[in-house]
Structures are given as C-alpha cells and as structure tokens.
Design a protein around this motif. Structure first.
Motif, PDB file in Angstrom:
ATOM      1  N   MET A 108      92.455  88.450  61.325  1.00  0.00           N
ATOM      2  CA  MET A 108      91.977  89.341  60.303  1.00  0.00           C
ATOM      3  C   MET A 108      90.595  88.879  59.872  1.00  0.00           C
ATOM      4  N   ARG A 109      89.685  89.789  59.847  1.00  0.00           N
ATOM      5  CA  ARG A 109      88.317  89.497  59.448  1.00  0.00           C
ATOM      6  C   ARG A 109      88.179  89.666  57.936  1.00  0.00           C
ATOM      7  N   PRO A 110      87.596  88.692  57.246  1.00  0.00           N
ATOM      8  CA  PRO A 110      87.429  88.840  55.792  1.00  0.00           C
ATOM      9  C   PRO A 110      86.428  89.944  55.472  1.00  0.00           C
ATOM     10  N   GLY A 111      86.609  90.575  54.317  1.00  0.00           N
ATOM     11  CA  GLY A 111      85.701  91.627  53.902  1.00  0.00           C
ATOM     12  C   GLY A 111      84.422  91.070  53.316  1.00  0.00           C
ATOM     13  N   PRO A 112      83.428  91.923  53.172  1.00  0.00           N
ATOM     14  CA  PRO A 112      82.171  91.489  52.560  1.00  0.00           C
ATOM     15  C   PRO A 112      82.399  91.074  51.108  1.00  0.00           C
ATOM     16  N   ARG A 113      81.844  89.930  50.718  1.00  0.00           N
ATOM     17  CA  ARG A 113      82.104  89.375  49.388  1.00  0.00           C
ATOM     18  C   ARG A 113      80.854  89.176  48.540  1.00  0.00           C
ATOM     19  N   SER A 114      79.714  89.593  49.000  1.00  0.00           N
ATOM     20  CA  SER A 114      78.513  89.263  48.245  1.00  0.00           C
ATOM     21  C   SER A 114      78.437  90.039  46.933  1.00  0.00           C
ATOM     22  N   LYS A 115      77.892  89.374  45.934  1.00  0.00           N
ATOM     23  CA  LYS A 115      77.710  90.020  44.636  1.00  0.00           C
ATOM     24  C   LYS A 115      76.771  91.212  44.747  1.00  0.00           C
ATOM     25  N   ALA A 116      75.789  91.121  45.632  1.00  0.00           N
ATOM     26  CA  ALA A 116      74.849  92.228  45.819  1.00  0.00           C
ATOM     27  C   ALA A 116      75.562  93.458  46.378  1.00  0.00           C
ATOM     28  N   LEU A 117      76.491  93.256  47.292  1.00  0.00           N
ATOM     29  CA  LEU A 117      77.229  94.384  47.863  1.00  0.00           C
ATOM     30  C   LEU A 117      78.123  95.034  46.815  1.00  0.00           C
ATOM     31  N   ILE A 118      78.747  94.229  45.987  1.00  0.00           N
ATOM     32  CA  ILE A 118      79.598  94.777  44.928  1.00  0.00           C
ATOM     33  C   ILE A 118      78.754  95.538  43.914  1.00  0.00           C
ATOM     34  N   SER A 119      77.596  95.003  43.569  1.00  0.00           N
ATOM     35  CA  SER A 119      76.683  95.715  42.666  1.00  0.00           C
ATOM     36  C   SER A 119      76.212  97.025  43.293  1.00  0.00           C
ATOM     37  N   ALA A 120      75.911  96.985  44.581  1.00  0.00           N
ATOM     38  CA  ALA A 120      75.476  98.205  45.280  1.00  0.00           C
ATOM     39  C   ALA A 120      76.600  99.238  45.298  1.00  0.00           C
ATOM     40  N   GLU A 140      92.005  87.938  34.820  1.00  0.00           N
ATOM     41  CA  GLU A 140      92.253  86.918  35.846  1.00  0.00           C
ATOM     42  C   GLU A 140      90.959  86.611  36.585  1.00  0.00           C
ATOM     43  N   PRO A 141      90.166  85.662  36.067  1.00  0.00           N
ATOM     44  CA  PRO A 141      88.877  85.328  36.675  1.00  0.00           C
ATOM     45  C   PRO A 141      88.991  84.736  38.085  1.00  0.00           C
ATOM     46  N   ALA A 142      90.165  84.249  38.465  1.00  0.00           N
ATOM     47  CA  ALA A 142      90.317  83.621  39.783  1.00  0.00           C
ATOM     48  C   ALA A 142      90.434  84.625  40.925  1.00  0.00           C
ATOM     49  N   LEU A 143      90.546  85.911  40.623  1.00  0.00           N
ATOM     50  CA  LEU A 143      90.624  86.915  41.685  1.00  0.00           C
ATOM     51  C   LEU A 143      89.289  87.005  42.412  1.00  0.00           C
ATOM     52  N   ASP A 144      89.343  87.046  43.750  1.00  0.00           N
ATOM     53  CA  ASP A 144      88.140  87.285  44.546  1.00  0.00           C
ATOM     54  C   ASP A 144      87.898  88.786  44.620  1.00  0.00           C
ATOM     55  N   GLU A 145      86.649  89.175  44.788  1.00  0.00           N
ATOM     56  CA  GLU A 145      86.289  90.591  44.916  1.00  0.00           C
ATOM     57  C   GLU A 145      85.690  90.828  46.295  1.00  0.00           C
ATOM     58  N   ILE A 146      86.114  91.922  46.924  1.00  0.00           N
ATOM     59  CA  ILE A 146      85.522  92.334  48.188  1.00  0.00           C
ATOM     60  C   ILE A 146      85.439  93.855  48.213  1.00  0.00           C
ATOM     61  N   ILE A 147      84.618  94.366  49.092  1.00  0.00           N
ATOM     62  CA  ILE A 147      84.577  95.809  49.334  1.00  0.00           C
ATOM     63  C   ILE A 147      85.360  96.048  50.610  1.00  0.00           C
ATOM     64  N   ARG A 148      86.411  96.852  50.496  1.00  0.00           N
ATOM     65  CA  ARG A 148      87.260  97.165  51.640  1.00  0.00           C
ATOM     66  C   ARG A 148      87.831  98.562  51.430  1.00  0.00           C
ATOM     67  N   TRP A 149      87.929  99.321  52.491  1.00  0.00           N
ATOM     68  CA  TRP A 149      88.472 100.679  52.443  1.00  0.00           C
ATOM     69  C   TRP A 149      87.662 101.573  51.504  1.00  0.00           C
ATOM     70  N   GLY A 150      86.388 101.268  51.302  1.00  0.00           N
ATOM     71  CA  GLY A 150      85.548 102.046  50.401  1.00  0.00           C
ATOM     72  C   GLY A 150      85.858 101.822  48.933  1.00  0.00           C
ATOM     73  N   GLN A 151      86.582 100.753  48.630  1.00  0.00           N
ATOM     74  CA  GLN A 151      86.994 100.453  47.265  1.00  0.00           C
ATOM     75  C   GLN A 151      86.610  99.024  46.917  1.00  0.00           C
ATOM     76  N   LEU A 152      86.591  98.756  45.633  1.00  0.00           N
ATOM     77  CA  LEU A 152      86.414  97.391  45.159  1.00  0.00           C
ATOM     78  C   LEU A 152      87.814  96.778  45.084  1.00  0.00           C
TER      79      LEU A 152
END
Length: 132
Positions: free
Chosen positions: A1-13, A37-49
């Motif tokens: 499984m490939r990890p999703g994009p995690r950059s803060k810039a991508l999430i802001s975009a 829950e600050p420990a959750l990681d954020e990624i963009i996947r399936w067109g969603q945050l």
C-alpha cells in the motif's frame, strides 16, 4: 500500500480548492478534529481530507454540494445515541454539517474521541483499506 500525500501545502491547497461555503465548514471540521485528537495524521485520499490513526483511515472530511460530511469509517461501532449519524449496517457513518450553519464543535469532538477510542489497536484491523 502506497501512503497518501501528507504535505501541509497539499492539504492547504485542497482546502483552498473548495468553494467558499464548503471551505468554511471543512476548515471548522478540521479544526474540531485536530483539537479533539492532535495525534491523527492528515492525508489527501479519494479526493477527501482523510485522518489516519495507526496507519489506517479513521475519519474523512467529504464536501458535497449542500453540506460537508464528517465520515467515520468505524462509525458502526459508535453508540447510536452519540449523535445524528447517517448510514447503517457495517459501513461508514456520516455526520452531516449543513452550509451556512455553525459546526457543532462539541458534537464533532465527541464523535472523534469515540471513534479513536474504538479504533483497533493494530493498524488497519477492521477498517477500510486503501487499494491504490
């Protein structure tokens, strides 16, 4: 499984790409989830945050035309009286946030805390897997 994009810039975009009404609700939902829950990681996947816990998707912010959903992938494990959740069976539950209405931050934080508390201790056990 490939990890999703995690950059803060991508999430802001991704947030900037949303129409203004959806962006406002999505930002409020994101802030409530991060505060709960600050420990959750954020990624963009399936067109969603998507918020990830232990390597598996746990929550997602999914904008729609007239509302924004907080999808809870293990929502079927939550108590039925916890909140007005949509969905049934052994699938995802959604908490619907209407546009032009304030997000119920306390309700969102209770849902996030309950979802994290019921998340499997082993990464990904019982949660939907990303195939791509």
């Amino acid at each position: 499984m490939r990890p999703g994009p995690r950059s803060k810039a991508l999430i802001s975009a991704w947030l900037d790409f949303q129409p203004p009404a959806q962006r406002e609700v999505a930002q409020a939902l994101r802030a409530a989830v991060r505060e709960a829950e600050p420990a959750l990681d954020e990624i963009i996947r399936w067109g969603q945050l998507v918020f990830v816990w232990g390597g598996a998707p746990l929550l997602a912010i999914a904008p729609h035309r007239g509302h924004v959903n907080l999808q809870i992938f293990n929502g079927y494990l939550l108590p039925p009286d916890l909140g007005p959740l949509e969905g049934h069976g052994r699938g995802t539950r959604s908490y619907r946030c209407r546009l032009q209405q304030p997000v119920d931050v306390v309700q969102v934080q209770m849902l996030v805390a309950a979802s994290v508390a019921r998340a499997p201790s082993e990464a990904g056990a019982g949660l939907p897997r990303d195939e791509g």
